[in-house]
Motif scaffolding. Structure first.
Motif, PDB file in Angstrom:
ATOM      1  N   CYS A  71       5.017 -11.286  93.540  1.00 50.14           N
ATOM      2  CA  CYS A  71       3.946 -12.290  93.615  1.00 50.14           C
ATOM      3  C   CYS A  71       2.571 -11.628  93.644  1.00 50.14           C
ATOM      4  CB  CYS A  71       4.118 -13.155  94.865  1.00 50.14           C
ATOM      5  SG  CYS A  71       5.592 -14.180  94.890  1.00 50.14           S
ATOM      6  N   GLU A 131      -0.413 -12.035  90.962  1.00 48.87           N
ATOM      7  CA  GLU A 131      -1.689 -12.565  91.431  1.00 48.87           C
ATOM      8  C   GLU A 131      -2.850 -11.659  91.066  1.00 48.87           C
ATOM      9  OE1 GLU A 131      -4.254 -15.240  93.278  1.00 48.87           O
ATOM     10  OE2 GLU A 131      -2.136 -15.466  92.735  1.00 48.87           O
ATOM     11  N   LEU A 181       9.285 -16.132  95.708  1.00 45.17           N
ATOM     12  CA  LEU A 181       8.846 -15.981  94.320  1.00 45.17           C
ATOM     13  C   LEU A 181       8.898 -17.330  93.597  1.00 45.17           C
ATOM     14  CD1 LEU A 181       7.977 -14.346  91.885  1.00 45.17           C
ATOM     15  CD2 LEU A 181      10.361 -13.641  91.559  1.00 45.17           C
ATOM     16  N   TYR A 196       5.981 -19.415  94.669  1.00 49.51           N
ATOM     17  CA  TYR A 196       4.750 -18.944  94.044  1.00 49.51           C
ATOM     18  C   TYR A 196       4.647 -19.445  92.601  1.00 49.51           C
ATOM     19  CZ  TYR A 196       1.183 -15.837  92.175  1.00 49.51           C
ATOM     20  OH  TYR A 196       0.051 -15.353  91.550  1.00 49.51           O
TER      21      TYR A 196
END
Length: 236
Positions: free
Chosen positions: A103, A107, A130, A133
């Motif tokens: 993640c 990001e 995950l 996310y």
């Protein structure tokens, strides 16, 4: 020479998710077996093999040289996706690390996200985080698969830009695609999740710490969903 003998069930399952003709970036490449295998099979035209540490990059380059693929696979020392250029690849493999770290890697490079880019993600832990996310940040899980090595099961998630909504809490732990497509080893994954959370609930029943009661109720609800999932899947 053929690298296939070095490909474990986990690595083969990841490689099988890569679409023919797509340029690949392999993050956390280690020995670069996945891009080497895919090039030897004629599945991809080129790849970038990336890792955060010099040791794996040296191993990767040594293997690339051994299989004479220097003109097809570039190696790059990189913290996650930081050294990858926009538009440089069609598919990105991020495998062999925790789901939370995956993640964080995603990001850090939001500028790479595009409608045409596919991600093949293999979390060693926290697959549920995950999936959360991906759902929250505008990704669609288009397929999932499982690989088994010894007693260990590995979840492999293929995602692209899009919208999805998990219907229930247990979907974050066992992807709905695994259930709907009856992917091999899903029955065992359900069983392992039940054992894991039954053990957790047993510990929480004796716990008096702040927040334990709330956690206990959450685990109970989750277990009930796993039990229902087991029944619907035909496991008695």
């Amino acid at each position: 020479m053929n690298v296939k003998r070095n490909m474990t069930p986990r690595l083969l399952a990841i490689a099988d998710c890569v679409r023919a003709g797509n340029r690949l970036a392999d993050i956390g490449t280690d020995h670069a077996y996945i891009p080497i295998y895919l090039l030897q099979q004629g599945i991809i035209p080129s790849a970038v093999a990336m890792d955060i540490k010099p040791g794996p990059i040296e191993r990767a380059q040594s293997n690339i040289n051994k299989f004479q693929l220097q003109d097809k696979i570039a190696t790059r020392l990189s913290d996650g996706l930081k050294k990858l250029e926009p538009g440089e690849t069609d598919e990105i493999v991020i495998a062999g690390m925790g789901g939370i770290l995956i993640c964080e890697i995603l990001e850090a490079r939001r500028d790479l996200w595009s409608e045409n880019l596919r991600f093949i993600l293999q979390p060693m832990t926290a697959a549920e985080e995950l999936r959360r996310y991906l759902e929250k940040n505008g990704f669609l899980i288009e397929s999932e698969t499982l690989a088994k090595e010894g007693r260990k099961l590995y979840q492999i998630i293929c995602a692209k830009r899009g919208l999805m909504k998990m219907e229930k809490e247990s979907d974050y732990y066992i992807g709905p695609y695994l259930i709907s497509q009856r992917v091999p080893w899903t029955e065992e994954l359900i069983h392992l999740r039940i054992l894991e959370y039954e053990k957790m609930l047993s510990g929480l029943l004796c716990c008096k710490r702040e927040g334990a009661a709330e956690k206990r109720e959450y685990v109970k609800r989750l277990l009930n969903e796993f039990y229902k999932m087991r029944k619907e899947y035909g496991i008695w």
